[in-house]
Motif scaffolding. Structure first.
Motif: not given
Lengths: 294, 288
Positions: A106, A111, A263
């Motif tokens: 993070a 992510h 992500g």
């Protein structure tokens, strides 16, 4: 004088060897700069999954000729670190990502997104002549660490238990040690075998052996070896390993295998993930000896 | 420097390239193994257990591996030396030309069987036989490994010993016969003693082959790192450990360095054997 020739000669060969050794390096870096629209995807991580991911990558590249995938191992931790440092597109991991690693990612505005792509189930196998057909996880642990060494102690006949293990280089060896043996060492008397087929071969011929193999291999050799049902605790029923019981979590000597992306997947990454989870992708899982998702 | 000189240096270079290779191998082995000496220190190699992958404490004692190699090698030599020496005497001195024509090629074929194939034979045929014969639960033990290795050593020892016996001058035999000795007396009292250094050299060569053998022992010895003198217990040899573990060991880790130390010890043992073999030859004037 006599030795000067010798020394000169040794030097001459050294120089020659050096020259030929260096000659090779130049050509390597040339990329396959084909049509200009080749798309690259790197996958790094778990050594256990390298075989599976490579199979996926090969099949995927046949389906999508413009894709160029590179697969490397190094371990789940290495793969996750590479994902965090953005040096790989996809990470293969045989464990879930840790809180600490999510926090680290993070910080770098990455992510990690988790995709469960297959299950790895370990079957305990014995010779078909062995009357034992089920054990508890605790009994398995005691057998493989050497505190129990006679079948009598787990309800069988008075015969010594011959423990067969894999070589320490095997991913299954480490998984089994961590999850079933509670990180204890294997019994020093455990014989270690260089491969799954050697394991099956020995269990099929030697009556009082016990060993572990990936569920896929145990099912293929169902006519030669007997797969044990495993009870999570003494007061719980023993469960035979199968695609269904592993997916439901009833059979406990199993773990999920993951692919992580940095992500929401898009483009080639998404295409590859979709392929891995598709019917043909899961068929590859089965062929590689792992358990497909239902 | 004339053309002759250049060509001469060229030839010496080619001939001495093996010296260079041996030197480089030693250098490379030590380079990879060296950090182990600092951490965890060479004393770790004297541990009595080999547990390279552990969540408790990793242990890198070479002793159990060396014990395994010694046990398997001794069994192999105990079996192969008498058989091969007798076979060599028979082929060189007693056999009819026709017998020789048949025996020699077959013994040489035995030498050319790939060791993986022999290992597979050991796993599928020999191990079950040993298991039945001794009433064991499994045939994966030092004895099976030793017998398999004996099969590999026999052709080497037979061929080299036979050459040694053949190179005993005919005048020795003739002299012995002329003094009234029988054929057997000639063979055992004259020819064999004269050829003995050559036969010993053959045994050393065979031992070297056995110690260095990897694939077959990996498949049949059971690979449990125990210190034992019991031929019916499993053992783990040095070569098998390197072969089984090197493939997946993390590059540059302590385990990796420990495997290089195993390699160094192995190399020193074979060097020692070669040295002894040379000394024997020199001493008995057999150096060619």
């Amino acid at each position: 004088m006599k030795y000067r020739g010798l020394i000169l000669g040794v030097l001459a060969t050294a120089i020659l060897a050096g020259l030929t050794g260096c000659g090779n390096n130049t050509g390597d870096k040339q990329q396959a700069a084909g049509s200009g629209q080749t798309r690259y995807l790197t996958i790094k991580g778990s050594d256990t999954m390298v075989h599976l991911v490579s199979e996926w990558a090969e099949a995927f590249m046949q389906k999508v000729p413009t894709a160029d995938l590179s697969v490397t191992g190094g371990g789940s931790g290495t793969g996750i670190a590479a994902l965090i440092n953005n040096t790989t597109d996809v990470c293969a991991a045989s464990r879930s990502i840790k809180e600490k690693e999510i926090a680290l990612a993070a910080e770098k505005n990455i992510h990690p997104t988790e995709f469960k792509v297959a299950m790895d189930g370990i079957a305990l196998v014995v010779n078909p002549a062995n009357p034992i057909s089920q054990l508890t996880v605790e009994q398995v642990k005691k057998i493989f660490t050497g505190t129990v060494n006679n079948w009598k102690q787990v309800g069988g006949p008075d015969q010594p238990i011959l423990v067969l293990s894999r070589e320490s280089s095997s991913g299954t060896f480490v998984f089994f040690q961590e999850h079933v043996l509670d990180k204890q060492d294997y019994s020093p008397n455990a014989r270690s075998l260089p491969g799954t087929s050697a394991m099956i071969q020995n269990i099929a011929t030697d009556a009082w052996t016990i060993g572990y193999v990936g569920l896929g291999y145990a099912q293929q050799a169902a006519d030669k070896v007997k797969t044990l049902a495993i009870a999570p605790a003494p007061d719980q029923p023993a469960i035979a390993p199968s695609v269904a019981t592993i997916n439901s979590g009833e059979y406990v000597i199993a773990r999920p295998l993951f692919l992580y992306t940095g992500g929401e997947p898009a483009g080639l990454t998404k295409e590859f993930l979709d392929f891995a989870l598709s019917g043909p992708g899961q068929e590859i899982v089965r062929q590689a000896g792992y358990v497909p998702l239902q | 420097m004339g053309r002759d000189r250049v060509i001469q240096i060229g030839f010496v270079g080619v001939a001495s390239s093996s010296i260079l290779v041996v030197g480089l191998i030693f250098l490379f082995l030590f380079k990879e193994a060296a950090p182990f000496a600092k951490h965890p220190g060479l004393a770790a190699l004297l541990d009595n257990q080999w547990i390279p992958v552990s969540f408790q404490k990793e242990r890198f004692g070479i002793l159990p591996l060396a014990a395994g190699t010694v046990l398997v090698t001794s069994i192999a030599m105990l079996v192969s030396v008498p058989l091969s020496a007798l076979a060599a005497v028979y082929i060189a001195e007693v056999a009819q030309p026709l017998e020789r024509e048949i025996l020699k090629p077959f013994i040489e074929i035995l030498a050319s069987i790939p060791s993986v194939v022999l290992g597979f034979f050991g796993l599928v045929v020999l191990a079950p036989l040993i298991k039945q014969f001794f009433g064991l639960n499994t045939g994966l033990n030092a004895l099976t490994g030793g017998l398999l290795l004996a099969l590999m050593a026999i052709p080497t020892i037979v061929s080299v010993s036979e050459d040694a016996i053949n190179s005993v001058p005919a005048t020795y035999r003739n002299g012995s016969m002329a003094l009234g000795a029988s054929r057997m007396q000639t063979i055992w009292r004259v020819v064999v003693p004269a050829a003995l250094p050559g036969i010993l050299g053959a045994v050393m060569l065979g031992t070297g082959r056995v110690i260095g053998e990897t694939m077959a022992v990996l498949m049949v010895t059971g690979n449990a790192a125990l210190i034992t003198a019991n031929p019916l217990s499993p053992v783990r040899t040095m070569t098998a450990s390197i072969a089984a573990e090197m493939g997946e060991v993390p590059f540059g880790s302590i385990h990796y360095q420990a495997l290089f130390w195993v390699g160094i010890v192995l190399l020193l043992i074979t060097f020692g054997l070669n040295f002894v073999a040379r000394r024997i030859s020199v001493r008995y004037g057999m150096m060619r």
